[in-house]
Scaffold this active site. Sequence first.
Site, PDB file in Angstrom:
ATOM      1  N   GLU A  19      37.823  32.789  38.822  1.00 56.81           N
ATOM      2  CA  GLU A  19      38.620  31.743  38.207  1.00 56.81           C
ATOM      3  C   GLU A  19      39.206  30.870  39.304  1.00 56.81           C
ATOM      4  O   GLU A  19      39.051  31.155  40.497  1.00 56.81           O
ATOM      5  CB  GLU A  19      39.722  32.352  37.330  1.00 56.81           C
ATOM      6  CG  GLU A  19      40.651  33.296  38.074  1.00 56.81           C
ATOM      7  CD  GLU A  19      41.511  34.123  37.112  1.00 56.81           C
ATOM      8  OE1 GLU A  19      40.999  34.573  36.071  1.00 56.81           O
ATOM      9  OE2 GLU A  19      42.695  34.324  37.429  1.00 56.81           O
TER      10      GLU A  19
ATOM     11  N   HIS B 259      47.637  33.536  35.097  1.00 56.55           N
ATOM     12  CA  HIS B 259      47.639  34.399  36.282  1.00 56.55           C
ATOM     13  C   HIS B 259      48.380  33.735  37.434  1.00 56.55           C
ATOM     14  O   HIS B 259      48.235  32.530  37.670  1.00 56.55           O
ATOM     15  CB  HIS B 259      46.208  34.671  36.753  1.00 56.55           C
ATOM     16  CG  HIS B 259      45.452  35.614  35.892  1.00 56.55           C
ATOM     17  ND1 HIS B 259      44.075  35.650  35.858  1.00 56.55           N
ATOM     18  CD2 HIS B 259      45.860  36.594  35.045  1.00 56.55           C
ATOM     19  CE1 HIS B 259      43.687  36.594  35.025  1.00 56.55           C
ATOM     20  NE2 HIS B 259      44.749  37.183  34.517  1.00 56.55           N
TER      21      HIS B 259
END
Lengths: 432, 324
Positions: free
Chosen positions: B235, B277
Amino acid sequence: MAASMACQAAVRGLRAASTKQLLVSQNQLSRVSPRRWLNLQEYQSKKLMQDSGVIVQRFFVADTASEALEAAKRLKAKEIVLKAQILAGGRGKGVFDSGLKGGVHLTKDPAVVGDLAGKMLGFNLTTKQTPKEGVKVKTVMVAEALDISRETYFAILMDRSCNGPVMVGSPQGGVDIEEVAATTPELIFKEVIDIFEGVRDDQALRMAANLGFKGPLERQAADQIKRLYDLFLKVDATQVEVNPLGETPEGQVVCFDAKINFDDNAEFRQKAVFALDDTAESDPLETEAAKYDLKYIGLDGNIACFVNGAGLAMATCDIIDLHGGRPANFLDLGGGVKENQVYVAFKLLTADPKVEAILVNIFGGIVNCAIIANGITKACRELELKVPLVVRLEGTNVQEAKRILAESGLPITSATDLDDAAKKAVAAIAKK
Amino acid sequence: MSHCRLFARLLLQQAGVRHCYTGNRNNLYINKNTKVICQGFTGKQGTFHSQQSLDYGSQLVGGVSPGKGGKTHLGLPVFNSVKEAKDGTGAQATVIYVPPPFAAAAIIEAIDAEIPLAVCITEGIPQQDMVRVKHKLLRQNKTRLVGPNCPGVINPGECKIGIMPGHIHKKGRIGIVSRSGTLTYEAVHQTTQVGLGQSLCIGIGGDPFNGTNFIDCLEVFLKDPKTEGIILIGEIGGDAEENAAEYLKQHNSGANAKPVVSFIAGLTAPPGRRMGHAGAIIAGGKGGAKEKIAALQSAGVVVSMSPAQLGSTMYKEFEKRKML
């Protein structure tokens, strides 16, 4: 100064982004300053720095014109700089709806300060980085104007490749640091800091020398560097960026501007700092979501997303885009989500007027799908759902969840996988 | 002579820190014999997931809950400290469900007890705390840390350490490494559906400072004869994917290269925002998905633009190589 920094290519892992620059993104993001990422006004950052013994220009804050006048008098400065306090950048070239041009003014006369403050406070300031209607100015900073004979750049950040804090500096301050990195990389200096050792004297002095501070200024700068590092640790910052770290003709080292990025994960032990957070310029939906510990970020599209897990949430936005749709938001429900959070999240999404379809994508690990199903059906009933709802569920207790949705009698379109869900959501909007 | 020694010592000092820690990557390969303890055993998360773990058939042998040593929980002994638990049970792994304010200390306790594998599930540990943990971690080699902010590690059918739903897994041929928990489940679900199954799944987590990176897992997968294909899920944020691409170029090329399929989340993420995150953020122009995709593709990785096509893409790669 801060506005001159751009969010382009960085220096070998250096994160040189300023929070104010976030607004000038190439993406279609039309929202204002980010929430869920602590934003401090300039005077708040400078107060934090002062408390750590970092030298900033002497200043007072004022909420009324008369307070500003008093502050200007109390300063007893040769020259005064008056700065409107808003989170967005580009203040210098901004315009007030009072007619006053410029959010930053220099004057030697306290009376002028009071007069100008009267044309700032309570009025909207529009800059390149604010929405069209501008931002209301509630506070001004009245500071001692100092001449800068030399500008340097200095930052401390937590760097992944160095596994910890890193100091980065350049004698070429006041300008776009990425440009310096690109054209004259030999003018970028780096020091890796051992988290247990802190900044060693030799490191601070070497950085000060590399920044071009000479003679007694070298020691002064080294001292300021150490204090900035102390601040960096004290407030759990992920980055402290000073641009410019300047030298005055009188021989003083002064931090003329600073951007501090804070670690959200440290909120539980940084209550005082996080209490300073000003959400007035933030997306109200984001602020509301944060109250319920929902990670929500507003985007520009019309397909609302409702997902568990940050990676999956990002991927859901990506796949909607892949199939020609436009995501309206990023939303990570998290692992330990409770039924009322599901209800609140759903309520928030449906309250967004831009939303024309909702895509629920849940893969339950910790998350129990049945809880999601109950939350959705409750929300749908109470809110009289008007937009198409596409639901894709998988994982823990999925059969029970599917049963709950099927027996709810609600107009819900089921999807088998992410591709299927995204295609159906995009198609649902096209149908209207 | 002394000049050489000084130079060598300097080299060792700089490289030694990494070499020391990277020697224990094999600790990641849990199996049916791996004995596990749980830190935060009697808490809500600890209790729920420990029961799930027992139901799956993992060898959970006890747990740690300071102050509750001597008691029994879920039919297993509770200890006051990791050291006592390790000594009392012979545990080789610990799973940590301790809340953020105390999680770093829990990890350090595991390192001090020299437990071979520590898996930290906790999300929300302050970055400064993890920097301190990592400082200690890198200067020893007994303990391997996975996470924090991760779903855990699973060897399907043998041992499950973490919060992943066991029932979607199937013993098989694909190694999966991922920064995202739920995207891992997608990859697992799909590889199970196409019949390939998984050899070992490692969630390295979404934090910027963590104990295990892509390369650590890739080395294990490349050396493991049971792992015939690799799925890597990344990511935005940082440069772990780019580093992984470099590693694959050096260690997974040529005729015997194992097929690697990847998905990178966050192509549509706006810069400057933390996307859930702590480590998922495009800052200063770096850490974007496009660059990661390009780097991986240049290393021969097949990057899927859709997270729903990981299983099918891997299946096609197996077909191409006549591995079915």
